[in-house]
Write a protein that holds these residues in place. Sequence first.
Motif: not given
Lengths: 929, 142
Positions: A895-920
């Motif tokens: 859930k944490h990590g600077e870059l991770w949050c930058k991507t995961s917290k973007v509103i357009s990514n709000w429903r992405l799962k872990c496996e989709e965020i990782l490659p992003l």
Amino acid sequence: MSVQSLVNKKKKDFIGLPSPLGYVPGLGRGATGFTTRSDIGPARDASDISDDRHAPPVKKPKNDDEEEEDLNDANYDEFSGYGGSICKKDPYDKDDEEADEIYEAVDKRMDEKRKERREERLKEEIERYRQERPKIQQQFSDLKRELKDVSFDEWSSLPEVGDARNRKQRNPRKEVYTAMSDSFLAKAVQQGQSSTAIDPRDQKYGGLDTPFPGGMTPGGTTSTDIDMKKIGQARNTLMDIKLTQVSDSVSGQTVVDPKGYLTDLQSMLPSHGGDINDVKKARLLLKSVRETNPKHPPAWIASARLEEVTGKVQASRNLIMKGCEECPKSEDVWLEAARLMPGDQAKAVVTQAVKQLPDSVRLWIKAATIEVELKGKKRVYRKALEQIPNSVRLWKLAVELEDQEDARIMLSRAVECCPTSVELWLALARLENYENARKVLNKARESIPTDRQIWISAAKLEEANGNIHMIEKIIDRALASLRANMVEINREQWIKDAEDCESAGSIHTCQVIVRAVIGVGVEEEDRKHTWMEDAEASASHGAYECARAIYAQALTVFASKKSIWLRAAYFEKNHGSRESLEALLQRAVAHCPKAEMLWLMGAKSKWLAGDVPAARSILALAFQANPNSEEIWLAAVKLESENNEFERARRLLQKARTSAPTARVFMKSVKLEWCLGDMKTAEDLLDDALNQYPDFAKLWMMRGQIAEEEDELDKAREVYNMGLKKCPRAIPLWILLSRLEERSGYLTKARSILEKARLKNNACPELWLESVRVENRGGLKNIAQGLMARAMQECPNSGILWAEAIFLEARPQRKTKSVDALKRCEHDAHVLLAVSKLFWSERKLGKARDWLTRTVKIDPDHGDAWANFYKYELLHGTEEQQEAIKKRCINAEPKHGELWCKTSKVISNWRLKCEEILPLVANALSVPT
Amino acid sequence: MSYMLQHLNNGWQVDQAILCEEERLTVIRFGHDWDPTCMAMDETLMNAAEKLKNFCIIYLVDITEVPDFNKMYELYDPCTVMFFYRNKHIMIDLGTGNNNKINWAMEDTQEFIDIVETVFRGARKGRGLVVSPKDYSTKYRY
């Protein structure tokens, strides 16, 4: 020599100078050439300097100035006339020339006369000659033509010629070394003393053959002054000379490897370390012991061993046989004798031994091991058992040799003879069929009432035959009878037995044992603690059924303990199936309805299985049990929003706002509206929320971010400033404001904001890091480094600062910096990640992988590490490795990590799962340099 | 790399070079600077020269410029390296059959250094023929 002396030795003053007039190269220094390759180049001219190396010995030049030509009549040859010409010394004049011409013409004429015939005859003759004796090449020409049919394999399988010489010639005799006489040694001593310089003659003839000057003179060295030390030295000298001579012979081919020669000598020494004198002394002592007390077996054994060690096997055998005669009742002597004797004699010794000592188990076993064939061994054991029927050891060894059927028969006899051996009983039970095995075990129980293994195997037997109801009875009776027989019930042992039962597949027995035994010997207050430990230990041993049984037992006792339920639930989640987990959770919430965690776990398990209505109903039940619980509200909202039931989510949130109006509920409501793009409602909600919770920083942040998103920078700035007035400790708010300023181009303002933030929040590494980065982004490297130094002083143990500091350094210093960082924060994921990036940038790929693995192990919640690892595998790993990382990441759900949050917290990514965020995130990463 | 090494431009210089070296080995490469084989050999020689300077001096001779030794030393190969010590031609048993010289380009500097050292040691002892530490017979090439 003379030529060399002409040259100035020190200076090379010939470089670049022309050669002297008429100088003949090579001749000037007397060089000699060689002829090896006259096949491609011209062989040497007659005028060339000869190769002195192969020159024939020069004959002494004759003193007479010239040899006179032999003009005697005796030198007359019928064909070539006289040996010399009388007129040779006369000048060659015109008349002579004319005469020669005439002679020449006559010769020519005569030659031409029969030329044709002669040539024809010559040709004929040659042809005839060839026919008679054809050239070898022609003789074999037909065979040679056939060679083209020979295949490559045939060529390669041509037999070797072999060595036809006889053995003596093939293997020339080795050089024979003969001991040197003392007089020779004495000479060598003299040499070692007197002549340090090498005699040129020595050099020439190889040293040894040189007659030693003065050595033979009588009285020079008399026998009186030969002392052994000097002789020893001399021997060494001689050996040295000899070795160098052999190893360095002129042909350059080493005949004897000096080192190998010396090791050979070493191996000739007696193998035991002791002194010969010691051996002699020991021999004497042992002899006196034997003679004074011949009935003492150890003396004989020791004597035999001594002889064996010194290498005299025969002597040792003789001694031990005498020992056997003297002490026929000593088992040890007989055993030693059997060991020392070879093959058949050993058998004879052993038969004698068992005649003398028919009750010795060890002798019988020795006798059996000496037998080579299986049949013989069996026979020996049978005989032994006739003599000693109650030896468990003999029975076991005998049974091991038999096949199944015979073993069963033998075992049934064995248990009669040795009724107290548990192993024999169990072995027999294993070989019998069900009915007989039961009987056997019952009998065993009667003869050994104190052993638990029999009871447990009885239980296992029942389970294997499907009599599950019997197991409990058996175990209960086991405990009762063992207690009655004064056996202490050891919990650890029993649990261990239960684990063994599980690994043997007897699940029920395992469960019953655990149930029966778990409470034994535990104090009332220690129960919970001990049981949890037992369960964890069993789980770590891989005995999951056992652990499950322990949890079940614990839960029946402590039904209302939330922590035990939670542990059991985690255990099921990790090791059990989904069904078992859900069943357990159902029971759990029935007992502890107030435990939100258990409800949520149940709902999540259902939801993950795709059963949304069931999840909803669980949450509904949870509401009933815990009205107004924020967690459950939010879980319900999440469930709905994830399943695209936005209206329901909104309604739920509305209800939640009225019944449980917490800041988090408000935040989630705003987030939902924001995500759904309903900015108006979001802002209204925010106003509402901020009225109620003005010091909840996240609300301010959301407001500011919404404003930023809509490009109302002034408004955003105002919002941030207001927020900071209310909550000056909100670090992210400060950072957001500074970034806003930086984005609008006011670097100085951003800097001052951060400075203010640092003043208000002491020793905050995040603020320092942002300050450093602001400078770095502004291109002011040295200011950034200065700031970093100050930051380090204030927060010396901050991992994020160290990680940044490593990459702030110039490349050569990074390594030392990373070492410092690791010293300071050994277990910080940020530092570990920075170090692995460092290795990556240095292309030390294996090391980088190690460190990345370590990083994700130390903090599996750190998304950046996972993204870096994934990127690394994408670039350098195989497909399986990439998949493995992805899977591990999904399991860890970072859930944490600077870059991770930058991507995961973007509103357009709000429903992405872990496996989709990782490659992003991995794509957004840059390869470290 | 030939420009890094000393050239000898006439037969007299060659003779003097061999004569005036009292304590060191004289190694002479006969060939052409433009020849690829010689280039490879010169590279090795240049690398070895500094390491060997205590007991060996290396010269290069162009066999077109100085044809005087071609017949005497059978200089028909593209590249020939010969060893002299105190005006004595030192032969080496390389396993090739030609003990007089190295007539191929050696790529391995250390191998060359080893050979030179062996030659020097042998020559110091008064040997006229030394055995190379490695066998260069063609059967080891394949």
